[in-house]
Design a protein around this motif. Structure first.
Motif, short mmCIF file in Angstrom:
data_model
loop_
_atom_site.label_atom_id
_atom_site.label_comp_id
_atom_site.label_asym_id
_atom_site.label_seq_id
_atom_site.Cartn_x
_atom_site.Cartn_y
_atom_site.Cartn_z
N ARG A 1 1.52 -5.10 -8.22
CA ARG A 1 1.05 -5.45 -6.86
C ARG A 1 1.69 -6.77 -6.40
O ARG A 1 1.00 -7.68 -5.96
N THR A 2 2.99 -6.83 -6.50
CA THR A 2 3.70 -8.09 -6.27
C THR A 2 4.97 -7.82 -5.46
O THR A 2 5.56 -6.75 -5.54
N ALA B 1 7.55 -2.54 -13.13
CA ALA B 1 6.97 -2.96 -11.85
C ALA B 1 6.19 -1.79 -11.27
O ALA B 1 6.72 -0.68 -11.17
N VAL B 2 4.94 -2.05 -10.89
CA VAL B 2 4.05 -1.01 -10.36
C VAL B 2 3.45 -1.50 -9.05
O VAL B 2 3.03 -2.66 -8.94
N VAL C 1 3.02 -10.87 -13.93
CA VAL C 1 2.91 -11.34 -12.55
C VAL C 1 2.12 -10.31 -11.76
O VAL C 1 2.53 -9.14 -11.68
N GLU C 2 1.00 -10.72 -11.17
CA GLU C 2 0.13 -9.81 -10.45
C GLU C 2 -0.27 -10.39 -9.09
O GLU C 2 -0.48 -11.60 -8.96
N HIS D 1 0.83 -1.20 0.00
CA HIS D 1 0.00 0.00 0.00
C HIS D 1 0.87 1.26 0.00
O HIS D 1 2.02 1.24 0.45
N VAL D 2 0.31 2.34 -0.48
CA VAL D 2 1.05 3.61 -0.53
C VAL D 2 1.51 4.01 0.87
O VAL D 2 2.65 4.43 1.08
#
Length: 436
Positions: free
Chosen positions: A353-354, A335-336, A368-369, A298-299
């Motif tokens: 989200r990994t 990558a995000v 990849v999620e 999470h941020v």
């Protein structure tokens, strides 16, 4: 240390919350790290639960040990039993920096059949009882009993200060949990002064807190004892042929009935911003383990690993920085909302989200999620992974899809009720490189 000196330390601690006092130096911490954690399925086939990787670069036990060191409690024993070699290796690599010349140490205490040739550790209380001689050699007045398999940050100094201020024989750290989950914990009832009136280990019908029918007051498995009192209680328990030699089932209920036993709220001893709720997680199931790792993405996560005032100590291999390569329209290393450890290579693949641990290589056109990928995994070209936990050393063949069709995945892998898919080397039919 006299009672008057301990009370003075307690008062000073409340004036200065990070005050490392004679009280914390006068405490021995016993970390119980011998459990398998069978609900984690294949993740604990070759390692004990406290040695399971967590958070991109840590092991689960690092959180408890970091709490000790940061709190000023630096005389520590770690009781090991189930498949402990990975854990022992990590303790040697990561925690050898304490200075024995200053009376600081982390001592590994494996089950050695010390009491009876027929038994290893028979329960949590027995694990401490079998090591009373070593605890006595530390020459402290207080003993902190801890679990090595929870994720949280706690200032044990504040907990010790409250214990002394109340002149307690026993103090139990507690947290509020939803009533429907309380049957997995020891549940307490307390009076207005926080003295424990009743303690029920894993009740079928847990008692709700007064005025709040949706939550129960649960033990965190964190106890403070006066050392002499602890020795007396463990000897009594060892002599009882009907006991299961467990703190929650036997020792704590007995102490609650007869001695000064208090509960202390985790919210008063936690570390972190008051703007965030108290963060404590039992990562004993695959779903809980996956969710706790995802929390860190999470941020503004509740568990802030970037807080330099309370570092989480660990060991990690000397590896180069993470690398992202290729920037073509049809092949871009990206990558995000992810955590990517050193030595990882994202080569023309997309990661969302990994959490990637060190040494992971994700090849071109892979996606990849919502996944946790442990060290040294290779994800082949054109793979699609969603909501997976990939154990260390797995090699995912080119074009593999996991997490998209639960019915198909169940034929080869372990799929949880919430749809998390665990993949291990054995499930893939690959030679097992035993996890470190």
């Amino acid at each position: 240390m006299t009672t008057e000196q301990a009370l003075d330390d307690s008062a000073e601690f409340y004036r200065n919350p990070r005050y490392i006092s004679e009280l914390t130096r006068n405490t021995f911490a016993m970390v119980l790290a011998g459990g398998r954690g069978s609900r984690l399925q294949g993740l604990t086939d070759w390692r004990a639960k406290p040695a399971v990787p967590f958070g991109g670069k840590f092991r689960i036990i690092d959180f408890t040990l970091s709490n000790c060191v940061n709190s000023g409690v630096r005389r520590i024993g770690v009781a090991t039993q189930y498949k402990s070699q990975s854990l022992i290796r990590h303790l040697h690599l990561a925690w050898s920096f304490l200075d024995g010349r200053m009376g600081e140490f982390i001592e590994i205490m494996p089950a050695q059949q010390q009491v009876d040739e027929c038994f290893w550790y028979r329960g949590t209380a027995d694990a401490v009882f079998q090591n009373l001689r070593e605890i006595g050699r530390a020459k402290t007045d207080y003993v902190l009993v801890l679990s090595g398999d929870h994720i949280y940050r706690m200032d044990y100094g504040r907990l010790l200060a409250a214990h002394v201020e109340r002149e307690a024989d026993l103090t139990v750290a507690c947290v509020q949990v939803p009533l429907q989950e309380a049957s997995s914990f020891g549940v307490m009832a307390v009076d207005a002064d926080h003295r424990i009136q009743a303690f029920d280990e894993k009740p079928t019908h847990p008692q709700a807190m007064p005025g709040n029918p949706e939550v129960a007051l649960a033990s965190m498995g964190i106890y403070v004892f006066n050392k002499r009192f602890l020795c007396e209680q463990l000897q009594r328990d060892a002599d009882d042929p009907t006991s299961s030699h467990d703190f929650g089932k036997d020792v704590i209920p007995h102490c609650v009935r007869l001695y000064r036993s208090y509960a202390h709220n985790f919210a008063d001893v936690r570390v972190g911003s008051d703007d965030n709720p108290s963060y404590w997680r039992d990562v004993g199931t695959l779903d809980a383990y996956w969710a706790a790792n995802m929390d860190l993405l999470h941020v503004s996560p509740q568990l802030n690993l970037y807080d330099e005032t309370w570092p989480i100590w660990t060991w990690q291999p000397q590896v180069p920085p993470a690398k992202f390569v290729h920037d073509d329209d049809d092949r871009r290393g990206l990558a995000v909302d992810s955590l990517v450890a050193g030595g990882a290579i994202i080569s023309g693949a997309t990661v969302r989200r990994t959490m990637l641990f060190y040494g992971v290589h994700v090849h071109s056109h892979a996606l990849v999620e919502d996944s946790i990928v442990l060290p040294k995994v290779v994800v082949g070209r054109d793979c699609q992974l969603k909501k997976c936990i990939i154990d260390r050393g797995c090699r995912i063949p080119d074009g593999t899809q996991i997490g998209l069709d639960p019915a198909e995945d169940r034929k080869r892998f372990h799929v949880t009720a919430s749809g998390v898919t665990l993949v291990t080397q054995m499930m893939l039919g690959q030679d097992v490189n035993f996890p470190r």
